[in-house]
Design a protein around this motif. Structure first.
Motif, mmCIF file in Angstrom:
data_model
loop_
_atom_site.group_PDB
_atom_site.id
_atom_site.type_symbol
_atom_site.label_atom_id
_atom_site.label_comp_id
_atom_site.label_asym_id
_atom_site.label_seq_id
_atom_site.Cartn_x
_atom_site.Cartn_y
_atom_site.Cartn_z
ATOM 1 N N VAL A 46 0.759 -1.181 -0.087
ATOM 2 C CA VAL A 46 -0.012 0.080 -0.031
ATOM 3 C C VAL A 46 0.676 1.299 0.119
ATOM 4 C CG1 VAL A 46 -0.428 0.128 2.515
ATOM 5 C CG2 VAL A 46 -2.053 1.004 1.127
ATOM 6 N N ALA A 47 2.113 1.149 0.501
ATOM 7 C CA ALA A 47 2.992 2.451 0.522
ATOM 8 C C ALA A 47 3.292 2.822 -0.949
ATOM 9 C CB ALA A 47 4.053 2.129 1.275
ATOM 10 N N ALA A 48 3.221 1.973 -1.764
ATOM 11 C CA ALA A 48 3.668 2.261 -3.131
ATOM 12 C C ALA A 48 2.428 3.019 -3.924
ATOM 13 C CB ALA A 48 3.940 1.142 -4.150
ATOM 14 N N ILE A 49 1.247 3.091 -3.307
ATOM 15 C CA ILE A 49 0.225 3.993 -4.111
ATOM 16 C C ILE A 49 0.128 5.380 -3.849
ATOM 17 C CG2 ILE A 49 -2.460 4.296 -3.700
ATOM 18 C CD1 ILE A 49 -2.064 1.434 -4.582
ATOM 19 N N THR A 50 0.216 6.033 -4.995
ATOM 20 C CA THR A 50 0.253 7.455 -5.292
ATOM 21 C C THR A 50 -0.593 7.816 -6.382
ATOM 22 O OG1 THR A 50 2.004 7.400 -6.968
ATOM 23 C CG2 THR A 50 2.543 7.617 -4.673
ATOM 24 N N ALA A 51 -0.977 9.147 -6.468
ATOM 25 C CA ALA A 51 -1.946 9.305 -7.601
ATOM 26 C C ALA A 51 -1.497 9.133 -8.929
ATOM 27 C CB ALA A 51 -2.517 10.794 -7.336
ATOM 28 N N ARG A 52 -0.040 9.410 -8.941
ATOM 29 C CA ARG A 52 0.446 9.383 -10.305
ATOM 30 C C ARG A 52 0.739 7.844 -10.744
ATOM 31 N NH1 ARG A 52 1.752 13.872 -12.527
ATOM 32 N NH2 ARG A 52 2.390 15.806 -11.549
ATOM 33 N N ASN A 61 -6.322 9.894 -16.870
ATOM 34 C CA ASN A 61 -5.758 11.470 -16.482
ATOM 35 C C ASN A 61 -5.823 11.431 -14.954
ATOM 36 O OD1 ASN A 61 -6.340 14.259 -15.626
ATOM 37 N ND2 ASN A 61 -6.205 14.532 -17.922
ATOM 38 N N LEU A 62 -4.776 12.222 -14.452
ATOM 39 C CA LEU A 62 -4.574 12.577 -13.255
ATOM 40 C C LEU A 62 -5.919 12.906 -12.419
ATOM 41 C CD1 LEU A 62 -2.453 12.300 -10.702
ATOM 42 C CD2 LEU A 62 -1.862 14.584 -11.566
ATOM 43 N N GLY A 63 -6.404 13.774 -13.037
ATOM 44 C CA GLY A 63 -7.637 14.330 -12.464
ATOM 45 C C GLY A 63 -8.897 13.323 -11.987
ATOM 46 N N MET A 64 -8.966 12.267 -12.676
ATOM 47 C CA MET A 64 -9.845 10.997 -12.458
ATOM 48 C C MET A 64 -9.969 10.489 -11.152
ATOM 49 S SD MET A 64 -11.800 10.239 -15.296
ATOM 50 C CE MET A 64 -11.739 12.110 -15.373
ATOM 51 N N TYR A 67 -11.940 13.224 -9.498
ATOM 52 C CA TYR A 67 -13.306 12.838 -10.036
ATOM 53 C C TYR A 67 -14.235 11.942 -9.374
ATOM 54 C CZ TYR A 67 -17.301 12.411 -13.287
ATOM 55 O OH TYR A 67 -18.385 12.402 -13.871
ATOM 56 N N HIS A 68 -13.513 10.766 -8.921
ATOM 57 C CA HIS A 68 -14.264 9.858 -8.583
ATOM 58 C C HIS A 68 -14.053 9.284 -7.146
ATOM 59 C CE1 HIS A 68 -15.371 8.032 -12.442
ATOM 60 N NE2 HIS A 68 -14.003 8.102 -12.932
ATOM 61 N N PHE A 69 -13.205 10.090 -6.581
ATOM 62 C CA PHE A 69 -12.975 9.914 -4.976
ATOM 63 C C PHE A 69 -12.416 11.252 -4.506
ATOM 64 C CE2 PHE A 69 -11.274 6.168 -7.464
ATOM 65 C CZ PHE A 69 -12.250 5.108 -6.967
ATOM 66 N N LYS A 70 -12.633 11.112 -3.176
ATOM 67 C CA LYS A 70 -12.111 12.308 -2.283
ATOM 68 C C LYS A 70 -10.848 12.526 -2.370
ATOM 69 C CE LYS A 70 -16.449 12.118 0.265
ATOM 70 N NZ LYS A 70 -17.224 11.877 1.609
ATOM 71 N N GLY A 71 -9.954 11.362 -2.514
ATOM 72 C CA GLY A 71 -8.554 11.509 -2.494
ATOM 73 C C GLY A 71 -8.113 9.811 -2.460
ATOM 74 N N ILE A 72 -6.972 9.697 -2.333
ATOM 75 C CA ILE A 72 -6.422 8.275 -2.284
ATOM 76 C C ILE A 72 -7.042 7.404 -0.958
ATOM 77 C CG2 ILE A 72 -4.244 6.931 -1.994
ATOM 78 C CD1 ILE A 72 -4.289 8.078 -4.714
ATOM 79 N N ASP A 73 -6.936 8.144 -0.015
ATOM 80 C CA ASP A 73 -7.546 7.364 1.349
ATOM 81 C C ASP A 73 -8.828 7.081 0.875
ATOM 82 O OD1 ASP A 73 -5.221 7.439 2.788
ATOM 83 O OD2 ASP A 73 -6.023 9.080 4.034
ATOM 84 N N ASP A 74 -9.854 7.790 0.488
ATOM 85 C CA ASP A 74 -11.248 7.139 0.056
ATOM 86 C C ASP A 74 -11.339 6.364 -1.017
ATOM 87 O OD1 ASP A 74 -14.087 7.605 -0.091
ATOM 88 O OD2 ASP A 74 -13.942 8.673 -2.167
ATOM 89 N N LEU A 75 -10.458 6.153 -2.032
ATOM 90 C CA LEU A 75 -10.110 5.102 -3.112
ATOM 91 C C LEU A 75 -9.721 3.846 -2.377
ATOM 92 C CD1 LEU A 75 -8.346 5.065 -6.318
ATOM 93 C CD2 LEU A 75 -7.865 3.332 -4.525
ATOM 94 N N LEU A 76 -9.032 3.865 -1.150
ATOM 95 C CA LEU A 76 -8.469 2.805 -0.632
ATOM 96 C C LEU A 76 -9.619 2.246 0.133
ATOM 97 C CD1 LEU A 76 -4.776 4.029 0.299
ATOM 98 C CD2 LEU A 76 -5.656 2.044 -1.582
ATOM 99 N N ILE A 77 -10.227 2.935 1.046
ATOM 100 C CA ILE A 77 -11.348 2.595 1.749
ATOM 101 C C ILE A 77 -12.418 1.996 0.859
ATOM 102 C CG2 ILE A 77 -13.398 3.371 3.117
ATOM 103 C CD1 ILE A 77 -11.303 5.810 4.243
ATOM 104 N N GLN A 78 -13.046 2.318 -0.106
ATOM 105 C CA GLN A 78 -13.631 1.857 -1.277
ATOM 106 C C GLN A 78 -13.463 0.547 -1.588
ATOM 107 O OE1 GLN A 78 -15.701 4.195 -4.212
ATOM 108 N NE2 GLN A 78 -15.530 6.148 -2.653
#
Length: 158
Positions: A46-52, A61-64, A67-78
């Motif tokens: 999980v430490a390797a997860i970055t937006a890029r 696109n980086l903006g996605m 667009y879909h999540f409140k941030g990386i933590d939100d993505l990981l929670i989902q």
């Protein structure tokens, strides 16, 4: 930062960019990000997860991410929630099988409980889902771990 490696392929943050590593274009950008997160977690943690890293791996696109999540933590929670839901469904299958048994013994009940806790069912690509749950719960950020704990408690109590 892109770099050229010996075999001529480009890499970004140490990840090959060959088409075989990118998510299928037929999936939504959200699903591609989720698949990319799963792949990165399984390969590097999980430490390797970055937006890029996510967007590069997903081919979006980086903006996605925002667009879909409140941030990386939100993505990981989902991601945790989706994997935990499948895990819980498989535990219910084990218990349903037990309920249909003609003769239920304490040993059968204990066997079903222990198997569901210590030998998670293979429900996603040879147990990948349970590996993702473990990694997020053990090594996610404080908000991810808190959400995972809350979800697990809710799953056990109701």
């Amino acid at each position: 930062m892109r770099e050229r490696v010996v075999d001529g392929s480009d890499t970004l943050a140490g990840m090959p960019t060959s088409p075989k590593n990118l998510a299928p274009a037929a999936l939504s950008s959200r699903d591609r990000l989720m698949q990319a997160a799963e792949a990165i977690i399984l390969e590097s943690g999980v430490a390797a997860i970055t937006a890029r890293a996510l967007t590069h791996r997903a081919g979006v696109n980086l903006g996605m991410v925002s667009y879909h999540f409140k941030g990386i933590d939100d993505l990981l929670i989902q991601l945790f929630d989706e994997n935990f839901e499948r895990f819980a469904e498989m535990q219910l299958v084990l218990l349903d099988d037990l309920a249909r048994a003609k003769r239920v013994t304490v040993e059968k009940i204990m066997d079903a409980v222990v198997r569901s806790l210590w030998q998670p069912p293979v429900y996603l690509d040879e147990g990948r889902g349970s590996q993702i749950i473990d990694e997020l719960f053990a090594h996610g950020s404080a908000p991810v771990r808190a959400a995972a704990t809350k979800r697990m408690v809710a799953g056990l109590t109701g």
